[in-house]
Design an enzyme around this catalytic site. Structure first.
Site, PDB file in Angstrom:
ATOM      1  CE  LYS A 209       8.253 -13.120  14.551  1.00  0.00           C
ATOM      2  NZ  LYS A 209       9.309 -12.846  15.572  1.00  0.00           N
ATOM      3  CD  GLU A 215       6.227  -1.438   4.598  1.00  0.00           C
ATOM      4  OE1 GLU A 215       7.016  -0.515   4.861  1.00  0.00           O
ATOM      5  OE2 GLU A 215       5.754  -2.207   5.473  1.00  0.00           O
ATOM      6  N   GLY A 270      13.803 -10.950  12.423  1.00  0.00           N
ATOM      7  CA  GLY A 270      13.548 -11.040  10.988  1.00  0.00           C
ATOM      8  C   GLY A 270      14.800 -11.214  10.161  1.00  0.00           C
ATOM      9  NE  ARG A 271      19.120  -7.241  12.901  1.00  0.00           N
ATOM     10  CZ  ARG A 271      18.225  -6.757  13.763  1.00  0.00           C
ATOM     11  NH1 ARG A 271      16.961  -6.629  13.381  1.00  0.00           N
ATOM     12  NH2 ARG A 271      18.569  -6.418  14.988  1.00  0.00           N
ATOM     13  CD  GLU A 356      16.335  -4.175  10.693  1.00  0.00           C
ATOM     14  OE1 GLU A 356      15.765  -3.488   9.821  1.00  0.00           O
ATOM     15  OE2 GLU A 356      16.009  -5.351  10.943  1.00  0.00           O
ATOM     16  CG  HIS A 387      35.403  -3.043 -15.275  1.00  0.00           C
ATOM     17  ND1 HIS A 387      36.378  -2.638 -16.159  1.00  0.00           N
ATOM     18  CD2 HIS A 387      35.664  -4.349 -15.013  1.00  0.00           C
ATOM     19  CE1 HIS A 387      37.179  -3.649 -16.438  1.00  0.00           C
ATOM     20  NE2 HIS A 387      36.763  -4.708 -15.763  1.00  0.00           N
ATOM     21  CE  LYS A 507       8.089  -1.330  10.008  1.00  0.00           C
ATOM     22  NZ  LYS A 507       8.072  -2.671  10.647  1.00  0.00           N
TER      23      LYS A 507
END
Length: 544
Positions: A209, A215, A270-271, A356, A387, A507
């Site tokens: 954004k 990152e 964002g999510r 979050e 399993h 951050k």
């Protein structure tokens, strides 16, 4: 927001606490024995999804009390405020309008005097035009070759949603295009994604954004260097990079033509953004029509959540059951097991969405909550999970409610495989609920010496979610189901589900440590542990 007493002092909460003490000894065997038809009654449908919640540790009284709690907490009023565009994200003073991203063109939602639905559809139109050009081969790289590979660079919601959706909808994707997703600042993530690609046939989508995310921009700059070194011209960037961002100046400075910048808004977290321009890679993969079908599924569940009575409202029911287990049974985790290989990244996407959103320790007034909030979400696809960790769920000492997600019609032509898959899902829900007693084992002739080890206590609750098949529309409805499930939990806990201040601290500290990893770094002023780790890192990298 709850007016009056804090949550544990509300009348409905106190009634639930008493009811829990009175009913906690009841088992699912007993509940089904007393009410053989509960499987026909404790179920609901909406937006083409079917929810069987009968294998939960509840009675009709439990549900009545939970619905009463929801109403006392103002769930319906707060839901309406979200859809209306009120600024319910109070710590950032923002509206929460991911629902507007999938509103039909004829709808109108105004935020500060602007019809945002018109803006949303304008961006969708530009995305569709771009997707058509890439998919048809009309968009060419700088050497005249058509695009064969798309790499989405982002992190968090700019990565998890697009990757999950691409994998979920691969049967609907254009197979002449390959898609890869880079998020981790670990250099191996980028190196492995590009090691066998031709830069002249590769398109990068940079999703940030602000166009400043550490990152994402580290990987974006590496991608630019990789491309320019291979193709020998800086001008190649404009033909091989597009941006999903709102920072026009930074996008232009990077070398991307701002005509190929796709924006979104601060009222989209964002999510919650996979159906915005963040989903550009999804649209490139499946095409504009399938993307539109996915939005229609989102919208169908939005309307169900908005209009259905709580008693038949899928997201509300699931959210209330989470509160029931989290706050009265002291459940710490919830398993999410899709019986569909295409949904292999769905649990990871839900981890961010739920943890979050509701991993909060203060309420809307800034007070310590004094009760448990967001549970830990985890899971893997069945039957792999059976399993792996199902042993602990069946015979371990922890109570772990699970959501099992399945589809009646396969996307694979191997129908026999699908019969086996779904038989396993139904069997696991049954086994988790009812287990196996010592008496049953003895009647079957099991050796007495093995009986204690083979007993399964059962009484492990599950929700079973069924749809006809995994289509774009179904995926949209499924994601929206969990979005509103999370919202329901947050309203009851009286927390802000739409900020994420806990993400920011690390951050900030990382920004301080980065220069300290170099030999010219300033004096170390952390705790003795962090200082020691930095010094050891310098030593291994020959930095005094």
């Amino acid at each position: 927001m709850i007016d009056g007493p804090r949550l544990p002092q509300t009348q409905a909460w106190q009634a639930l606490k008493t009811h829990y003490e009175e009913s906690r000894a009841k088992t699912l065997r007993q509940l089904f024995g007393e009410d053989p038809t509960r499987g026909e009654r404790f179920c609901a449908e909406g937006a083409d999804l079917f929810l069987d919640y009968s294998k939960n540790l509840i009675t009709q009284k439990t549900l009545s009390l939970l619905f009463g709690l929801a109403r006392e907490c103002g769930l319906e009023a707060r839901r309406d405020a979200m859809f209306r565009g009120d600024k319910i994200n109070i710590t950032e003073n923002r509206a929460v309008l991911h629902t507007a991203l999938r509103a039909p063109r004829q709808a109108s939602i105004r935020v500060e005097g602007t019809d945002i639905v018109a803006e949303v559809h304008a961006v969708l139109g530009r995305m569709a035009d771009f997707a058509d050009r890439v998919r048809s081969g009309r968009w060419l790289g700088c050497t005249g070759k058509r695009i064969k590979h798309v790499i989405n660079i982002g992190i968090g919601g700019s990565y998890l949603g697009p990757e999950m959706a691409y994998l979920a909808l691969r049967p609907f994707s254009q197979r002449t295009l390959g898609f890869r997703f880079v998020s981790n600042v670990d250099g191996t993530d980028f190196s492995e994604a590009t090691r066998d690609l031709d830069p002249a046939e590769t398109l990068f989508i940079i999703s940030s954004k602000t166009f400043t995310t550490l990152e994402t921009m580290t990987n974006a700059l590496t991608a630019r260097q990789w491309l320019v070194e291979a193709l020998g011209q800086k001008e190649a960037v404009a033909a091989h990079f597009v941006a999903v961002s709102t920072n026009e100046a930074k996008v232009r400075e990077f070398g991307i033509d701002t005509a190929n910048m796709f924006g979104f808004w601060d009222w989209v977290g964002g999510r919650y953004s996979m159906d915005s321009a963040i989903g550009l890679s999804t649209m490139l993969a499946v095409g504009p029509q399938n993307f539109e079908d996915m939005l229609a599924g989102f919208h169908a569940m939005d309307q169900h959540f908005l209009t259905a009575p709580l008693e038949s409202n899928l997201p509300a029911i699931m959210g209330l059951l989470t509160v029931w287990y989290n706050n009265f049974f002291d459940v710490q985790t919830i398993g999410l097991m899709p019986y569909a290989s295409y949904l292999k990244r769905f649990p990871a996407y839900m981890q961010q969405l739920q943890m979050e959103s509701n991993g909060k320790h203060v309420d809307l007034e800034g007070r310590m909550v004094g009760y448990e909030t967001g549970p830990i979400i985890w899971g893997e696809p069945g039957t792999d999970a059976q399993h792996s960790f199902y042993q602990l769920i069946h015979q371990g000492t922890k109570l772990i409610p699970c959501d099992l997600i399945g589809f009646c019609r396969p996307l694979s032509p191997l129908e026999r495989h699908h019969d086996l898959l779904m038989a396993n899902m139904f069997a696991q829900a049954e086994a988790l609920a009812f287990g196996k007693t010592a008496e049953e084992l003895n009647a079957e002739g099991s050796p007495a010496s093995q009986t204690p080890f083979r007993v399964c206590q059962g009484n492990r609750p599950t929700n079973v979610i069924l749809a006809e098949s995994l289509t774009p529309r179904t995926l949209g409805a499924l994601v929206a189901l969990y979005e509103h499930n999370v919202f329901t939990q947050g309203v009851l806990w009286n927390i802000d589900s739409f900020d994420q201040w806990g993400v920011e601290l690390g951050k900030v500290l990382a920004g301080k440590i980065i220069p300290q990893l170099c030999s010219t770094a300033p004096r170390l002023d952390h705790d003795s542990s962090t200082n020691g780790l930095i010094r050891r890192y310098r030593k291994y990298n020959d930095r005094p």
